[in-house]
Motif scaffolding. Structure first.
Motif, mmCIF file in Angstrom:
data_model
loop_
_atom_site.group_PDB
_atom_site.id
_atom_site.type_symbol
_atom_site.label_atom_id
_atom_site.label_comp_id
_atom_site.label_asym_id
_atom_site.label_seq_id
_atom_site.Cartn_x
_atom_site.Cartn_y
_atom_site.Cartn_z
ATOM 1 N N ASP A 64 0.963 -1.149 0.034
ATOM 2 C CA ASP A 64 -0.008 -0.156 -0.063
ATOM 3 C C ASP A 64 0.793 1.126 0.061
ATOM 4 O O ASP A 64 0.517 2.313 -0.546
ATOM 5 C CB ASP A 64 -0.866 -0.134 0.980
ATOM 6 C CG ASP A 64 -1.989 -1.103 1.115
ATOM 7 O OD1 ASP A 64 -2.240 -1.522 -0.093
ATOM 8 O OD2 ASP A 64 -2.726 -1.027 2.149
ATOM 9 N N ASP A 81 0.482 4.274 -2.565
ATOM 10 C CA ASP A 81 0.321 5.679 -2.119
ATOM 11 C C ASP A 81 1.292 6.694 -3.270
ATOM 12 O O ASP A 81 1.007 7.635 -3.415
ATOM 13 C CB ASP A 81 0.478 6.009 -0.907
ATOM 14 C CG ASP A 81 -0.633 5.448 0.081
ATOM 15 O OD1 ASP A 81 -1.745 5.248 -0.452
ATOM 16 O OD2 ASP A 81 -0.568 5.284 1.447
ATOM 17 N N GLU A 91 -6.976 -3.451 -0.510
ATOM 18 C CA GLU A 91 -8.234 -2.883 -1.123
ATOM 19 C C GLU A 91 -8.145 -1.191 -0.842
ATOM 20 O O GLU A 91 -8.384 -0.345 -1.786
ATOM 21 C CB GLU A 91 -9.653 -3.348 -0.409
ATOM 22 C CG GLU A 91 -10.714 -2.910 -1.209
ATOM 23 C CD GLU A 91 -12.053 -3.489 -0.714
ATOM 24 O OE1 GLU A 91 -12.866 -2.796 -0.585
ATOM 25 O OE2 GLU A 91 -12.225 -4.850 -0.487
ATOM 26 N N ASP A 92 -7.439 -0.874 0.387
ATOM 27 C CA ASP A 92 -7.248 0.673 0.540
ATOM 28 C C ASP A 92 -6.355 1.009 -0.392
ATOM 29 O O ASP A 92 -6.528 2.344 -0.779
ATOM 30 C CB ASP A 92 -6.596 0.810 2.027
ATOM 31 C CG ASP A 92 -7.797 0.560 3.091
ATOM 32 O OD1 ASP A 92 -8.792 0.444 2.688
ATOM 33 O OD2 ASP A 92 -7.165 0.361 4.276
ATOM 34 N N TRP A 126 -8.177 1.538 -3.503
ATOM 35 C CA TRP A 126 -9.102 2.710 -3.679
ATOM 36 C C TRP A 126 -8.092 4.143 -3.856
ATOM 37 O O TRP A 126 -8.645 4.924 -4.331
ATOM 38 C CB TRP A 126 -9.727 2.730 -2.104
ATOM 39 C CG TRP A 126 -11.270 2.159 -2.452
ATOM 40 C CD1 TRP A 126 -11.105 0.708 -1.550
ATOM 41 C CD2 TRP A 126 -12.223 2.364 -3.019
ATOM 42 N NE1 TRP A 126 -12.520 0.361 -1.921
ATOM 43 C CE2 TRP A 126 -13.233 1.177 -2.682
ATOM 44 C CE3 TRP A 126 -12.819 3.517 -3.804
ATOM 45 C CZ2 TRP A 126 -14.676 1.268 -3.281
ATOM 46 C CZ3 TRP A 126 -14.109 3.325 -4.048
ATOM 47 C CH2 TRP A 126 -14.885 2.413 -4.108
ATOM 48 N N TYR A 130 -12.993 9.217 -1.271
ATOM 49 C CA TYR A 130 -11.820 8.458 -0.964
ATOM 50 C C TYR A 130 -11.422 8.348 0.852
ATOM 51 O O TYR A 130 -11.349 7.291 1.103
ATOM 52 C CB TYR A 130 -10.457 8.842 -1.913
ATOM 53 C CG TYR A 130 -9.432 7.855 -1.058
ATOM 54 C CD1 TYR A 130 -9.369 6.415 -1.266
ATOM 55 C CD2 TYR A 130 -8.487 8.591 -0.344
ATOM 56 C CE1 TYR A 130 -8.192 5.448 -0.785
ATOM 57 C CE2 TYR A 130 -7.335 7.813 0.261
ATOM 58 C CZ TYR A 130 -7.276 6.376 0.282
ATOM 59 O OH TYR A 130 -6.223 5.713 0.596
ATOM 60 N N ASP A 138 -14.288 6.765 2.459
ATOM 61 C CA ASP A 138 -14.471 5.610 2.506
ATOM 62 C C ASP A 138 -13.405 4.927 3.237
ATOM 63 O O ASP A 138 -13.660 3.928 3.897
ATOM 64 C CB ASP A 138 -14.362 5.180 1.070
ATOM 65 C CG ASP A 138 -14.398 3.745 0.639
ATOM 66 O OD1 ASP A 138 -15.554 3.224 0.877
ATOM 67 O OD2 ASP A 138 -13.396 3.135 0.506
ATOM 68 N N THR A 139 -11.998 5.387 3.320
ATOM 69 C CA THR A 139 -11.119 4.965 4.195
ATOM 70 C C THR A 139 -11.519 4.965 5.460
ATOM 71 O O THR A 139 -11.200 4.012 6.394
ATOM 72 C CB THR A 139 -9.620 5.688 3.759
ATOM 73 O OG1 THR A 139 -9.561 5.496 2.401
ATOM 74 C CG2 THR A 139 -8.410 5.259 4.773
ATOM 75 N N ARG A 161 -13.873 2.247 6.484
ATOM 76 C CA ARG A 161 -13.297 1.009 6.176
ATOM 77 C C ARG A 161 -12.558 0.615 7.493
ATOM 78 O O ARG A 161 -12.631 -0.455 7.814
ATOM 79 C CB ARG A 161 -12.615 0.760 4.966
ATOM 80 C CG ARG A 161 -13.275 0.853 3.669
ATOM 81 C CD ARG A 161 -12.315 0.714 2.606
ATOM 82 N NE ARG A 161 -13.252 1.017 1.304
ATOM 83 C CZ ARG A 161 -13.909 -0.219 0.738
ATOM 84 N NH1 ARG A 161 -13.875 -1.564 1.379
ATOM 85 N NH2 ARG A 161 -14.368 0.076 -0.397
ATOM 86 N N ARG A 162 -11.826 1.628 8.124
ATOM 87 C CA ARG A 162 -10.978 1.471 9.259
ATOM 88 C C ARG A 162 -11.921 1.289 10.431
ATOM 89 O O ARG A 162 -11.603 0.707 11.256
ATOM 90 C CB ARG A 162 -10.139 2.740 9.294
ATOM 91 C CG ARG A 162 -9.063 2.496 8.160
ATOM 92 C CD ARG A 162 -8.050 3.519 8.673
ATOM 93 N NE ARG A 162 -6.740 3.201 7.410
ATOM 94 C CZ ARG A 162 -6.344 4.125 6.851
ATOM 95 N NH1 ARG A 162 -6.892 5.602 7.239
ATOM 96 N NH2 ARG A 162 -5.536 3.968 5.856
#
Length: 161
Positions: free
Chosen positions: A69, A73, A97-98, A101, A141, A144-145, A148-149
């Motif tokens: 990841d 980034d 998935e992060d 995204w 984003y 969503d992040t 998700r966390r």
């Protein structure tokens, strides 16, 4: 030079740094294949720093390089500055998935920024909708992040903490 293919040549991190030091001198480069070179995140970061200087680069292959990841980034940051970059091969890496995204949001932002730039060029004024699209993509984003966390997963139940 339009295509540079150094796939499966054991480039590794040190080689990626050296390669990155000269890649910026080839703005007409269209395709760069660095697959299977064990670049890891650090090697990809070195390459990503010069990607915006290669304004014609539309294809980047970095499959099978142990990218996580963190590397995704770095690539997402490069993507927002490189609207021509439309094809990226990241297969056989370790991106969650992060990270996916982050890359998707960066691509949306790059497309919106390119549209805004085209409109500025054509009419000397950026369309508010394109600028809003880039900002909205980033906010989506980030939201969503964050969500998700906060989601805790059990075998068949999803609970928001």
């Amino acid at each position: 030079m339009y295509v540079l293919n150094v796939a499966h040549n054991q480039v590794r991190v040190a080689g990626a740094r050296g390669l990155a030091s000269v890649l910026g001198k080839f703005p007409a480069l269209r395709s760069l294949n660095l697959s299977g070179n064990d670049l890891q995140d650090e090697g990809l970061a070195a390459v990503c720093r010069v990607v915006p200087q290669m304004g014609m680069l539309d294809t980047l292959a970095v499959s099978g390089n142990g990218i996580t990841d963190a590397g995704a980034d770095d690539l997402a940051n490069a993507l927002t500055l490189s609207p021509a970059l439309t094809q990226i091969d990241l297969t056989a890496n370790i991106i969650s998935e992060d990270g996916q995204w982050a890359l998707a949001a960066a691509r949306v932002a790059a497309v919106a920024a390119a549209a805004a730039e085209r409109h500025r060029t054509e009419r000397d004024a950026a369309p508010p909708i394109a600028e809003r699209s880039a900002a909205q993509a980033r906010r989506m984003y980030m939201l969503d992040t964050a969500l998700r966390r906060r989601v805790v997963t059990t075998p068949q139940v999803f609970t928001v903490a």
